[in-house]
Design a protein around this motif. Structure first.
Motif, PDB file in Angstrom:
ATOM      1  N   VAL A  34      -7.533 -11.447   4.064  1.00 25.07           N
ATOM      2  CA  VAL A  34      -6.186 -10.743   3.633  1.00 25.07           C
ATOM      3  C   VAL A  34      -6.365  -9.412   4.268  1.00 25.07           C
ATOM      4  CG1 VAL A  34      -4.881 -10.095   1.810  1.00 25.07           C
ATOM      5  CG2 VAL A  34      -6.012 -12.212   1.547  1.00 25.07           C
ATOM      6  N   PRO A  35      -5.315  -8.984   5.032  1.00 26.12           N
ATOM      7  CA  PRO A  35      -5.306  -7.645   5.761  1.00 26.12           C
ATOM      8  C   PRO A  35      -5.308  -6.612   4.315  1.00 26.12           C
ATOM      9  CG  PRO A  35      -3.690  -9.064   6.656  1.00 26.12           C
ATOM     10  CD  PRO A  35      -4.155  -9.785   5.472  1.00 26.12           C
ATOM     11  N   ASP A  36      -6.031  -5.407   4.459  1.00 28.34           N
ATOM     12  CA  ASP A  36      -5.852  -4.477   3.414  1.00 28.34           C
ATOM     13  C   ASP A  36      -6.473  -3.138   3.767  1.00 28.34           C
ATOM     14  OD1 ASP A  36      -6.427  -3.132   0.994  1.00 28.34           O
ATOM     15  OD2 ASP A  36      -6.987  -4.842  -0.221  1.00 28.34           O
ATOM     16  N   LYS A  37      -5.558  -2.217   4.125  1.00 26.33           N
ATOM     17  CA  LYS A  37      -5.575  -0.933   4.709  1.00 26.33           C
ATOM     18  C   LYS A  37      -6.609  -0.217   3.684  1.00 26.33           C
ATOM     19  CE  LYS A  37      -2.114  -0.532   8.035  1.00 26.33           C
ATOM     20  NZ  LYS A  37      -2.190  -1.985   8.707  1.00 26.33           N
ATOM     21  N   ARG A  38      -6.418  -0.490   2.591  1.00 23.74           N
ATOM     22  CA  ARG A  38      -7.314   0.302   1.436  1.00 23.74           C
ATOM     23  C   ARG A  38      -8.778   0.152   1.586  1.00 23.74           C
ATOM     24  NH1 ARG A  38      -4.181  -2.470  -3.752  1.00 23.74           N
ATOM     25  NH2 ARG A  38      -5.316  -4.321  -2.432  1.00 23.74           N
ATOM     26  N   LEU A  39      -8.978  -1.195   1.912  1.00 28.62           N
ATOM     27  CA  LEU A  39     -10.490  -1.466   2.257  1.00 28.62           C
ATOM     28  C   LEU A  39     -10.975  -0.678   3.625  1.00 28.62           C
ATOM     29  CD1 LEU A  39     -12.410  -3.214   0.481  1.00 28.62           C
ATOM     30  CD2 LEU A  39     -12.130  -5.202   2.341  1.00 28.62           C
ATOM     31  N   ASP A  40     -10.103  -0.788   4.505  1.00 27.25           N
ATOM     32  CA  ASP A  40     -10.313   0.057   5.736  1.00 27.25           C
ATOM     33  C   ASP A  40     -10.606   1.604   5.484  1.00 27.25           C
ATOM     34  OD1 ASP A  40      -9.841  -2.289   7.075  1.00 27.25           O
ATOM     35  OD2 ASP A  40      -7.769  -1.702   7.616  1.00 27.25           O
ATOM     36  N   TRP A  41     -10.021   1.840   4.794  1.00 24.09           N
ATOM     37  CA  TRP A  41     -10.122   3.601   4.169  1.00 24.09           C
ATOM     38  C   TRP A  41     -11.635   3.534   3.410  1.00 24.09           C
ATOM     39  CZ3 TRP A  41     -10.869   6.528  -0.129  1.00 24.09           C
ATOM     40  CH2 TRP A  41     -10.365   7.899   0.006  1.00 24.09           C
ATOM     41  N   LEU A  42     -11.699   2.809   2.690  1.00 21.43           N
ATOM     42  CA  LEU A  42     -13.074   3.057   1.838  1.00 21.43           C
ATOM     43  C   LEU A  42     -14.186   2.676   2.678  1.00 21.43           C
ATOM     44  CD1 LEU A  42     -12.213   0.789  -1.311  1.00 21.43           C
ATOM     45  CD2 LEU A  42     -12.598   3.275  -1.316  1.00 21.43           C
ATOM     46  N   ASN A  43     -14.087   1.934   3.640  1.00 16.98           N
ATOM     47  CA  ASN A  43     -15.075   1.673   4.862  1.00 16.98           C
ATOM     48  C   ASN A  43     -15.249   2.972   5.445  1.00 16.98           C
ATOM     49  OD1 ASN A  43     -17.012  -0.205   5.893  1.00 16.98           O
ATOM     50  ND2 ASN A  43     -15.764  -0.449   7.644  1.00 16.98           N
ATOM     51  N   GLU A  44     -14.196   3.730   5.827  1.00 16.52           N
ATOM     52  CA  GLU A  44     -14.368   5.046   6.786  1.00 16.52           C
ATOM     53  C   GLU A  44     -14.957   5.978   5.805  1.00 16.52           C
ATOM     54  OE1 GLU A  44     -13.238   6.123   9.959  1.00 16.52           O
ATOM     55  OE2 GLU A  44     -13.292   4.190  10.446  1.00 16.52           O
ATOM     56  N   LEU A  45     -14.827   6.140   4.590  1.00 15.19           N
ATOM     57  CA  LEU A  45     -15.469   6.867   3.406  1.00 15.19           C
ATOM     58  C   LEU A  45     -16.863   6.676   3.318  1.00 15.19           C
ATOM     59  CD1 LEU A  45     -15.016   9.312   1.253  1.00 15.19           C
ATOM     60  CD2 LEU A  45     -14.467   7.190  -0.204  1.00 15.19           C
ATOM     61  N   TYR A  46     -17.328   5.290   3.338  1.00  8.49           N
ATOM     62  CA  TYR A  46     -18.841   5.155   2.912  1.00  8.49           C
ATOM     63  C   TYR A  46     -19.694   4.828   4.095  1.00  8.49           C
ATOM     64  CZ  TYR A  46     -17.653   5.469  -2.024  1.00  8.49           C
ATOM     65  OH  TYR A  46     -17.112   5.845  -3.297  1.00  8.49           O
TER      66      TYR A  46
END
Length: 354
Positions: A34-46
């Motif tokens: 399921v496409p989720d830009k929120r998860l992409d952002w968290l991945n960039e953060l951590y």
């Protein structure tokens, strides 16, 4: 029409597709993120070691013909396959192309939709008739069955008029009874309007086939997702960078498949909560209305059994603050107990003791 082509694009599962009807015999199953830009952002953060999105399962089931409920075409076997799913994505041809054969010889989306819906209704009618016969006998001596009998009689009337079971409104208790029946025409539906390759720029809104389908769906309270199976198949062959460029060149912000996946996820009443750290960023799928301990149980049964509290920050607040520590300083990172109802996009850390 275009169902297997679309399924291939969704899942890259390699389901057979061809320009003739009913090339799908056994159902193919594909699991897609399921496409989720929120998860992409968290991945960039951590900069996490592992990235695990929520997933949804699509099943490619053979098309039905008029008379399927009586065994015509590929018949009852495929009605049985539909019975196993939670919701139906009905791919409906809304484009003209003389090189691609239509089983009925012409393009008419309302005829196609009504053919399928009627077969589901007729199959349900047979099932409800059998249930009614049994309930009428048993309810004479068992008053606890009276409510179910009354419900089935109400459903029978609607089905007899050629309407879907989902056209009725049910109480919470009735919904539970209906779920146990697994009626085909009670399943939630999304209509995937398969449009022409020259219409993805938005001109499909002037397409009379699309407009007719959209009006029909509006009456049902169903959603229509415009999608071009041919273009989605092309997009599926590209890497992420090429895909982004191709979508931009088409003048759209996201692929039709991304829209369809999100719509399917929403239709099922599903939301995601997020967990994040250097080890993994992950989206977890729960039903809307799930409380914190049960959400914790999705991660591990011990989390639910020994639940102490959930430490929660809304994703939008976290993104605005930039870090968990900054969210804490602003009082946006909070502690929730066992009665907390999870919200879509909650970033959470569960505390438990077993």
């Amino acid at each position: 029409m275009g169902k297997s082509t679309l399924f291939n694009a969704i899942t890259n599962a390699g389901a057979e597709s061809a320009n003739y009807p009913f090339c799908t015999i056994e159902p193919n199953v594909g699991v897609v993120a399921v496409p989720d830009k929120r998860l992409d952002w968290l991945n960039e953060l951590y900069h996490a070691e592992k990235y695990t999105p929520a997933v949804i399962e699509f099943v490619d089931i053979a098309g039905l013909v008029k008379g399927a409920s009586k065994g015509e075409g590929l018949g009852n076997k495929f009605l049985g396959h539909i019975r196993e799913v939670d919701a139906i994505v009905h791919v409906v041809r809304c484009f003209e192309n003389s090189n691609i054969v239509h089983v009925d010889g012409s393009v008419d989306p309302l005829r196609d939709v009504e053919t399928i819906n009627m077969e589901l209704v007729l199959s349900d009618l047979e099932q409800v008739e059998r249930r009614l016969d049994r309930l009428r006998k048993l309810a004479k001596n068992d008053k606890s069955l009276v409510a179910e009998l009354e419900l089935m009689e109400k459903v029978y009337v609607v089905l007899s008029e050629g309407k879907s079971a989902r056209s009725l409104t049910y109480t919470e208790d009735e919904q539970k009874l209906m779920a146990s029946m697994g009626l085909l025409s009670d399943k939630a539906v999304i209509y995937a309007a398969n449009i022409g390759e020259d219409e993805v720029d938005g001109s499909y809104e002037e397409n009379p086939h699309y407009r007719a389908l959209a009006a029909y769906a509006a009456e049902e309270g169903a959603e229509v997702v415009p999608i071009c199976a041919g273009i989605e198949a092309e997009i599926a062959e590209l890497d992420e960078e090429e895909k982004a460029m191709f979508i931009a060149d088409l003048g759209i912000t996201e692929s039709g498949l991304d829209k369809l996946i999100k719509a399917s996820y929403s239709l099922l009443g599903l939301i995601s909560f997020l967990t994040a750290g250097v080890t993994e960023v992950r989206a977890w799928t729960i039903r809307r209305g799930t409380k914190a301990p049960q959400a914790a149980g999705k991660i591990h049964t011990d989390f639910e059994r020994g639940f102490i509290r959930a430490e929660v920050v809304a994703f939008d607040d976290l993104q605005a603050c930039g870090t968990v520590n900054a969210a804490k300083e602003k009082g946006l990172y909070r502690s929730e107990g066992k009665d907390y109802v999870m919200k879509d996009g909650d970033v959470v850390l569960f505390r438990f003791n077993v």
